[in-house]
Design an enzyme around this catalytic site. Structure first.
Site, PDB file in Angstrom:
ATOM      1  N   SER A  70       0.812  -1.136   0.079  1.00  0.00           N
ATOM      2  CA  SER A  70       0.021   0.200   0.086  1.00  0.00           C
ATOM      3  C   SER A  70       0.907   1.151  -0.029  1.00  0.00           C
ATOM      4  CB  SER A  70      -0.911   0.060   1.183  1.00  0.00           C
ATOM      5  OG  SER A  70      -1.902   1.001   1.026  1.00  0.00           O
ATOM      6  N   TYR A 121      -4.151   9.006  -6.712  1.00  0.00           N
ATOM      7  CA  TYR A 121      -3.194   7.858  -6.252  1.00  0.00           C
ATOM      8  C   TYR A 121      -3.374   7.677  -4.652  1.00  0.00           C
ATOM      9  CZ  TYR A 121       1.080   5.436  -4.627  1.00  0.00           C
ATOM     10  OH  TYR A 121       1.829   4.444  -3.784  1.00  0.00           O
ATOM     11  N   LYS A 181      -4.992   4.056  -3.204  1.00  0.00           N
ATOM     12  CA  LYS A 181      -4.390   3.107  -2.408  1.00  0.00           C
ATOM     13  C   LYS A 181      -5.435   2.913  -1.329  1.00  0.00           C
ATOM     14  CE  LYS A 181      -0.677   1.609  -3.355  1.00  0.00           C
ATOM     15  NZ  LYS A 181      -0.120   0.427  -3.967  1.00  0.00           N
TER      16      LYS A 181
END
EC number: 1.1.1.-
Length: 284
Positions: free
Chosen positions: A166, A180, A184
């Site tokens: 992660s 992003y 995640k």
């Protein structure tokens, strides 16, 4: 010092380099095991392949898109660890049918490492294109979701372990990373669901932040002096420790490679009492 060291953490100790407890005394037994690593031809993914090869696993399967780096990774691993079978597949993890076929061809996989990811341009949210946002969620969320689903449908004699690489961006607002970080975070929550809904303790699912490393992909977005870069062996050895017998109580948790494993073990009672401890969510 890495900027990440200032983040709140459950352990007193913050490691920025690997240490003997996970590099030498990890208690992972690689005998006969098959490891599948997406994004395993470079960066953190490759370092994870190295760590498992050092543990004398039977097979390491690398899935990545670029044939050149993939061939170089295979050659280097075979030269250093001739007893370990290295198999490679040039594929995109967004090709769900292809990934399912790879799993079927490999047969039993003991450890699935989800390291492939995409990072969009470092621009304000108003400048991110719809295609960039879509790609972030296709690669970082939907692809791991489909792959874990396919993996759980396979047959393995022993324990199945999923290790999702992660990011600290999953827990914080990362400037100019509007696609992003949320992707995640979403992927980490998906992994938490797989862990919480598992049918058997023979499945273990972990997510962890690997750290900050000046890899070729990072160099596309950051200057060499933008932060204190860390030891890329740290997440590799931490991932291998997660695949071992001591980490089972951390099923479903979001962790950092930097957190001292013995201090994590000391928190076992709290982890087992509080299902929300060390997960992505709201704390008040």
């Amino acid at each position: 010092m890495s900027k990440f060291e200032a983040f709140l953490r459950p352990t007193q100790t913050y490691h920025s380099r690997t240490y003997d407890r996970i590099s030498k005394h990890h208690n992972f037994n690689g005998t006969g095991k098959t490891i599948l690593v997406t994004g395993g031809s470079s960066g953190v993914g490759y370092s994870i392949c190295q760590a498992f090869a050092e543990a004398d696993v039977a097979r390491i399967a690398i899935v990545s898109r670029s044939p050149g780096p993939q061939a170089a990774a295979k050659a280097a691993l075979e030269a250093a660890h001739p007893a370990v079978q290295i198999v490679t597949y040039a594929a995109s993890i967004t090709d769900h049918a292809r990934m399912a076929a790879i799993l079927a061809e490999l047969g039993p996989v003991d450890v699935l490492v989800l390291c492939a990811a995409v990072v969009h341009r470092q621009v304000p949210a108003t400048a991110i294109t719809a295609a960039e946002m879509q790609a972030a969620f296709d690669v970082n969320v939907l692809a791991p979701f489909h792959l874990v689903q396919a993996y759980l449908a396979t047959t393995t004699a022993g324990t199945k372990t999923v290790i999702h690489v992660s990011s600290a961006a999953a827990q914080s607002r990362s400037p100019f990373r509007a696609g992003y970080g949320p992707s995640k975070a979403a992927a980490t929550q998906v992994m938490q669901h797989f862990a919480a809904e598992r049918a058997s303790p023979a499945l273990r699912v972990f997510s962890f932040h690997p750290g900050a490393f000046y890899t070729p992909s990072v160099a596309e977005h950051y200057a060499p002096d933008s932060t204190g870069w860390e030891d890329i062996n740290l997440p590799a050895h931490f991932a291998r420790w997660l695949a071992g017998p001591e980490s089972g109580f951390l099923n479903g948790r979001y962790l950092w490679a930097h957190w001292d494993v013995d201090e994590l073990i000391a928190l076992r009672d709290r982890v087992e009492r509080d299902s929300s401890f060390l997960t992505i969510g709201l704390v008040v």
